[in-house]
Motif scaffolding. Structure first.
Motif, short mmCIF file in Angstrom:
data_model
loop_
_atom_site.label_atom_id
_atom_site.label_comp_id
_atom_site.label_asym_id
_atom_site.label_seq_id
_atom_site.Cartn_x
_atom_site.Cartn_y
_atom_site.Cartn_z
N ARG A 1 0.77 -1.23 0.00
CA ARG A 1 0.00 0.00 0.00
C ARG A 1 0.81 1.29 0.00
O ARG A 1 0.22 2.37 -0.02
N GLY B 1 2.60 4.51 -1.27
CA GLY B 1 2.34 5.30 -2.47
C GLY B 1 3.38 5.20 -3.56
O GLY B 1 3.07 5.37 -4.74
N TRP C 1 2.15 2.54 -6.09
CA TRP C 1 0.89 2.66 -6.85
C TRP C 1 0.72 4.05 -7.45
O TRP C 1 -0.36 4.38 -7.94
N ALA D 1 -3.67 4.54 -11.11
CA ALA D 1 -4.93 5.08 -11.65
C ALA D 1 -4.82 5.33 -13.15
O ALA D 1 -5.72 4.96 -13.92
N GLU E 1 -7.31 -1.57 1.24
CA GLU E 1 -7.98 -0.32 1.62
C GLU E 1 -7.02 0.86 1.64
O GLU E 1 -7.45 2.01 1.56
N GLY E 2 -5.73 0.64 1.69
CA GLY E 2 -4.75 1.71 1.68
C GLY E 2 -4.29 2.11 0.28
O GLY E 2 -3.41 2.95 0.14
N ILE E 3 -4.87 1.50 -0.73
CA ILE E 3 -4.54 1.81 -2.12
C ILE E 3 -5.72 2.56 -2.72
O ILE E 3 -6.83 2.04 -2.74
N PRO E 4 -5.52 3.79 -3.22
CA PRO E 4 -6.66 4.61 -3.63
C PRO E 4 -7.27 4.27 -4.98
O PRO E 4 -8.06 5.03 -5.50
N VAL E 5 -6.94 3.13 -5.51
CA VAL E 5 -7.60 2.58 -6.69
C VAL E 5 -8.24 1.28 -6.22
O VAL E 5 -7.57 0.47 -5.57
N ALA E 6 -9.50 1.08 -6.51
CA ALA E 6 -10.20 -0.11 -6.03
C ALA E 6 -9.48 -1.38 -6.44
O ALA E 6 -9.02 -1.52 -7.58
N THR E 7 -9.37 -2.30 -5.49
CA THR E 7 -8.77 -3.61 -5.75
C THR E 7 -9.87 -4.56 -6.17
O THR E 7 -10.80 -4.83 -5.40
#
Length: 194
Positions: free
Chosen positions: A75, A77, A80, A84, A102-108
C-alpha cells in the motif's frame, strides 16, 4: 544479450526471456522503484507488477497489446503512484494483498491471501503474504517448471536483507521469518489458498 536486472530511471527495460514467460524490468520514479511486465509466451497476455510511477513510461513498456491485470505488492504510495492512470488507459483488473487493499486509492478487484493464484495467460504465480513491511504486503512467486523460482517482492526483500520495517522489532522478526520460511500460513494472514 544477457539479463542483468540492472535498470535505472530513464534507461531501457532489461528483458529476461524464460521458456514460458518474458519478464521486462524497468525503474521509475524518484525512489527508483522497479516495475515488472510479465508476458505469457503462449498467449501474449500481460500482467504488470507495481505501477509505481511514470505512467507514460509504463504504458510505453506495455505497448499496444495492453495488459490484463496489475498487481500492487503493498500500500505504500511509491508502489501505486501510476496505478490510476495505467488502469484508466488499459482497463486492467487490479490485485493487491487483502490487508493492504484499503490503503490503495484505486479499487482492488481481487484481494489476495497467502497461497492465492494469479494467472497471466497460461502461467501461474502464487501470492505469498509477508507481514512486516506493511500488514498486507505480498510477493508473487513464479515457480518456473523449466528452471528456478522467480520472486517479485515489492519492498519485502532488498539486496542483503529484508525490507524496511520502520524500527519495529516485532515487524522485523515477522518479515524475516516469513521470507525465510514461506510458504506457510502466518497466524495473521487467514486461510492459505482458495
Amino acid at each position: 544479450m544477457t539479463y542483468t536486472g540492472e535498470v535505472k530511471v530513464g534507461g531501457p527495460a532489461d528483458v529476461h526471456e524464460l521458456a514460458d514467460l518474458m519478464i521486462s524490468k524497468v525503474a521509475v520514479g524518484s525512489m527508483n522503484n522497479n516495475a515488472y511486465l510479465l508476458r505469457c509466451r503462449a498467449t501474449d497476455e500481460q500482467l504488470l507488477i507495481d505501477a509505481a510511477a511514470e505512467p507514460q513510461t509504463l504504458l510505453n513498456l506495455i505497448g499496444d497489446d495492453g495488459i490484463a491485470s496489475v498487481v500492487t505488492t503493498h500500500r505504500h504510495g511509491d508502489h501505486w503512484g501510476a496505478l490510476a492512470e495505467v488502469v484508466a488507459a488499459t482497463g486492467a483488473r487490479t490485485y493487491a494483498g487483502a490487508l493492504d487493499a484499503e490503503g490503495i486509492p484505486v479499487a482492488t478487484d481481487v484481494p489476495l491471501a497467502d497461497g492465492d493464484t494469479v494467472r497471466v495467460g497460461r502461467v501461474e504465480l502464487t501470492a505469498r503474504h509477508l507481514v512486516g513491511h506493511t500488514p498486507g504486503s505480498i510477493a508473487l512467486v513464479y515457480d518456473d517448471p523449466h528452471g528456478h523460482a522467480h520472486v517479485f517482492t515489492g519492498d519485502c526483500l532488498f539486496p542483503g536483507g529484508v525490507g524496511n520495517t520502520h524500527g519495529d522489532a516485532e515487524a522485523f522478526t515477522s518479515l524475516l521469518d516469513d521470507v525465510q520460511h514461506s510458504p506457510r500460513r502466518h497466524p495473521r494472514s487467514g486461510p492459505a489458498g482458495r
